[in-house]
Design a protein around this motif. Structure first.
Motif, mmCIF file in Angstrom:
data_model
loop_
_atom_site.group_PDB
_atom_site.id
_atom_site.type_symbol
_atom_site.label_atom_id
_atom_site.label_comp_id
_atom_site.label_asym_id
_atom_site.label_seq_id
_atom_site.Cartn_x
_atom_site.Cartn_y
_atom_site.Cartn_z
ATOM 1 N N PRO A 128 -0.173 2.075 3.439
ATOM 2 C CA PRO A 128 0.495 3.007 2.516
ATOM 3 C C PRO A 128 0.857 4.319 3.210
ATOM 4 O O PRO A 128 0.345 4.589 4.306
ATOM 5 C CB PRO A 128 -0.565 3.223 1.427
ATOM 6 C CG PRO A 128 -1.866 2.959 2.117
ATOM 7 C CD PRO A 128 -1.597 1.875 3.113
ATOM 8 N N PRO A 129 1.738 5.121 2.580
ATOM 9 C CA PRO A 129 2.260 6.340 3.242
ATOM 10 C C PRO A 129 1.247 7.465 3.319
ATOM 11 O O PRO A 129 1.386 8.501 2.689
ATOM 12 C CB PRO A 129 3.455 6.718 2.364
ATOM 13 C CG PRO A 129 3.096 6.192 1.015
ATOM 14 C CD PRO A 129 2.354 4.898 1.271
ATOM 15 N N ILE A 130 0.201 7.243 4.122
ATOM 16 C CA ILE A 130 -0.850 8.250 4.294
ATOM 17 C C ILE A 130 -0.558 9.099 5.522
ATOM 18 O O ILE A 130 -0.737 10.311 5.525
ATOM 19 C CB ILE A 130 -2.232 7.568 4.444
ATOM 20 C CG1 ILE A 130 -2.558 6.773 3.173
ATOM 21 C CG2 ILE A 130 -3.310 8.597 4.728
ATOM 22 C CD1 ILE A 130 -3.805 5.934 3.306
ATOM 23 N N ILE A 131 -0.101 8.461 6.591
ATOM 24 C CA ILE A 131 0.173 9.154 7.852
ATOM 25 C C ILE A 131 1.663 9.068 8.117
ATOM 26 O O ILE A 131 2.175 7.997 8.426
ATOM 27 C CB ILE A 131 -0.609 8.517 9.009
ATOM 28 C CG1 ILE A 131 -2.108 8.510 8.707
ATOM 29 C CG2 ILE A 131 -0.330 9.250 10.311
ATOM 30 C CD1 ILE A 131 -2.927 7.739 9.717
ATOM 31 N N GLU A 155 -10.812 -0.317 6.301
ATOM 32 C CA GLU A 155 -10.888 0.581 5.156
ATOM 33 C C GLU A 155 -10.682 -0.191 3.855
ATOM 34 O O GLU A 155 -10.229 -1.340 3.834
ATOM 35 C CB GLU A 155 -9.824 1.677 5.288
ATOM 36 C CG GLU A 155 -9.951 2.518 6.548
ATOM 37 C CD GLU A 155 -11.211 3.359 6.566
ATOM 38 O OE1 GLU A 155 -11.710 3.707 5.470
ATOM 39 O OE2 GLU A 155 -11.719 3.654 7.664
ATOM 40 N N LYS A 156 -11.027 0.448 2.738
ATOM 41 C CA LYS A 156 -10.818 -0.177 1.431
ATOM 42 C C LYS A 156 -9.343 -0.461 1.204
ATOM 43 O O LYS A 156 -8.968 -1.463 0.596
ATOM 44 C CB LYS A 156 -11.364 0.729 0.327
ATOM 45 C CG LYS A 156 -12.880 0.876 0.333
ATOM 46 C CD LYS A 156 -13.356 1.749 -0.831
ATOM 47 C CE LYS A 156 -14.863 1.855 -0.828
ATOM 48 N NZ LYS A 156 -15.363 2.722 -1.941
ATOM 49 N N VAL A 157 -8.508 0.455 1.694
ATOM 50 C CA VAL A 157 -7.067 0.251 1.612
ATOM 51 C C VAL A 157 -6.566 0.018 3.034
ATOM 52 O O VAL A 157 -6.531 0.941 3.844
ATOM 53 C CB VAL A 157 -6.361 1.483 0.992
ATOM 54 C CG1 VAL A 157 -4.857 1.254 0.942
ATOM 55 C CG2 VAL A 157 -6.910 1.777 -0.401
ATOM 56 N N PRO A 158 -6.189 -1.212 3.393
ATOM 57 C CA PRO A 158 -5.706 -1.509 4.749
ATOM 58 C C PRO A 158 -4.542 -0.593 5.136
ATOM 59 O O PRO A 158 -3.646 -0.341 4.330
ATOM 60 C CB PRO A 158 -5.265 -2.968 4.658
ATOM 61 C CG PRO A 158 -6.044 -3.520 3.504
ATOM 62 C CD PRO A 158 -6.170 -2.387 2.533
#
Length: 417
Positions: free
Chosen positions: A213-216, A275-278
């Motif tokens: 997801p758009p985290i980085i 992580e919980k969210v890949p």
């Protein structure tokens, strides 16, 4: 020139999504490198720097971009004393910052080295008729938010988006205002240089990355690209391909260059399933272009002018205002016209030795002449930056309105360029 000559103004400028764009109104330089103290005023749209090589045009563009970002980190190891007026939609910001050598004990070499600078930051933020707030900063941080990792030190980058957010919290109005969004845009303001630095940043060895997801996200990842990236993820897990129809900047490039199609590709760089969210990170952007005869080209096969055009069209998706150095280098006249048209409604700062750029300008008042041009010159080792004087503006405007010459011809005839 006839009275019908257009002068583009934007009463409610925005970024194309209904969000008002940032505007730099005034910059006062009390101390900065070897620049003579000066006060510059800027037009809401056109601002053109005139001057010979070595007069500081690029330096001024860098200063303008950093001022719009609220970025003091750009001037490490430089003494400065600056004041600026900006607006973000309806929000007005008055910004002052200083960075000076510690003169308390000039004979103490160790003290001078370790405590060499003292930084002070002050911003007056006002939404006329609604509320106002003052934020100050020093080496520890901004106001009571000292040592918070999400807020930079006064000596580092202090984006105006953060300051407006703090001000909104103080006002107990944590709402998503257009001014806050406009300030957020200003964090991406940067100079588009006269060579291919920006093109290299969006090439395989560049620093453009996106994540799912758009985290980085890198500072180069525009909303336009991020949206197309998410859409294309449905069809691929290892390599993302985005066709030009889904990227307005790439679609425009295909049209201007007479190509059949083009696509942008991003490779999977890293996957973290712990992580919980890949998390998956994509990068190493590359382009594939197709001619009408079926021939395929990669980004390295483009001409210098095509590389400049492609990178500038992408630059426009992330930077508002526009701060560009020698934009016309390598560009065909039709491409220059297309680039200028694409900047309509935004504040822009150009430095150019080529008359083709300024010939796109129009003037209806003497005041517009005065604020739209900045002359850069040298006197000894001192750089002099200044708007046209009243006399110069009047002289230019009379010649411009009564003659039939292009803007560049009038400037040269009057000794203003």
């Amino acid at each position: 020139m006839s009275d019908a000559t257009p002068e583009t103004t934007a009463q409610a400028p925005d970024d194309g999504n209904g969000i008002p764009g940032p505007r730099l109104r005034r910059l006062k330089i009390n101390k900065f490198r070897n620049v003579r103290p000066t006060e510059l005023v800027f037009d809401d749209e056109w601002n053109v720097l005139l001057g010979k090589n070595g007069t500081g045009k690029t330096t001024l563009l860098e200063l303008i971009a950093a001022t719009i970002r609220g970025d003091l980190e750009a001037f490490d190891n430089v003494e400065y004393d600056l004041e600026a007026d900006l607006s973000f939609g309806d929000v007005e910001v008055k910004w002052t910052c200083k960075d000076s050598l510690n003169k308390d004990n000039p004979n103490d070499f160790l003290s001078t080295v370790i405590h060499s600078v003292e930084r002070r930051f002050r911003a007056e933020i006002a939404l006329p008729g609604v509320a106002s707030h003052v934020l100050t900063g020093d080496e520890r941080g901004i106001d009571g938010y000292h040592r918070r990792s999400h807020l930079s030190r006064a000596g580092g980058s202090a984006p105006f988006a953060f300051m407006l957010l703090i001000a909104s919290v103080v006002r107990k109005k944590q709402q998503d205002t257009p001014g806050l969004q406009a300030a957020s845009m200003s964090g991406d303001a940067q100079r588009f240089d006269e060579i291919l630095t920006f093109f290299q940043r969006i090439s395989p060895n560049g620093d453009l990355t996106l994540s799912n997801p758009p985290i980085i996200q890198s500072t180069l990842a525009s909303d336009e690209l991020a949206n197309a990236f998410v859409k294309s993820l449905r069809y691929s897990d290892e390599r993302v391909s985005i066709e030009h129809q889904d990227l307005p900047f790439l679609r425009r490039f295909v049209e201007l260059c007479g190509l059949s199609s083009a696509s942008l590709h991003l490779e999977l760089l890293q996957r973290d399933a712990s992580e919980k969210v890949p998390l998956a990170i994509f990068g190493r952007p590359s382009f594939l272009f197709r001619r009408h005869n079926g021939e395929e080209l990669r980004e390295q096969h483009l001409s210098f002018g095509q590389k400049r055009l492609l990178s500038f069209l992408y630059y426009l998706t992330i930077s508002n205002p526009v701060v560009a150095d020698e934009l016309v280098d390598g560009l065909h006249y039709d491409w220059i016209s297309a680039c200028v048209e694409a900047t309509e409604g935004r504040q822009k700062f150009f430095a150019s030795q080529n008359p083709l750029l300024v010939d796109h300008m129009g003037f209806k008042t003497r005041e517009a002449v005065k604020s739209r041009f900045i002359r850069c010159s040298l006197e000894g080792d001192e750089m002099i930056w200044q708007n046209f004087t009243d006399e110069e503006a009047d002289d230019f405007f009379v010649a411009y309105r009564t003659g039939i010459q292009a803007v560049s011809e009038v400037l040269r005839q009057k000794g203003l360029w």
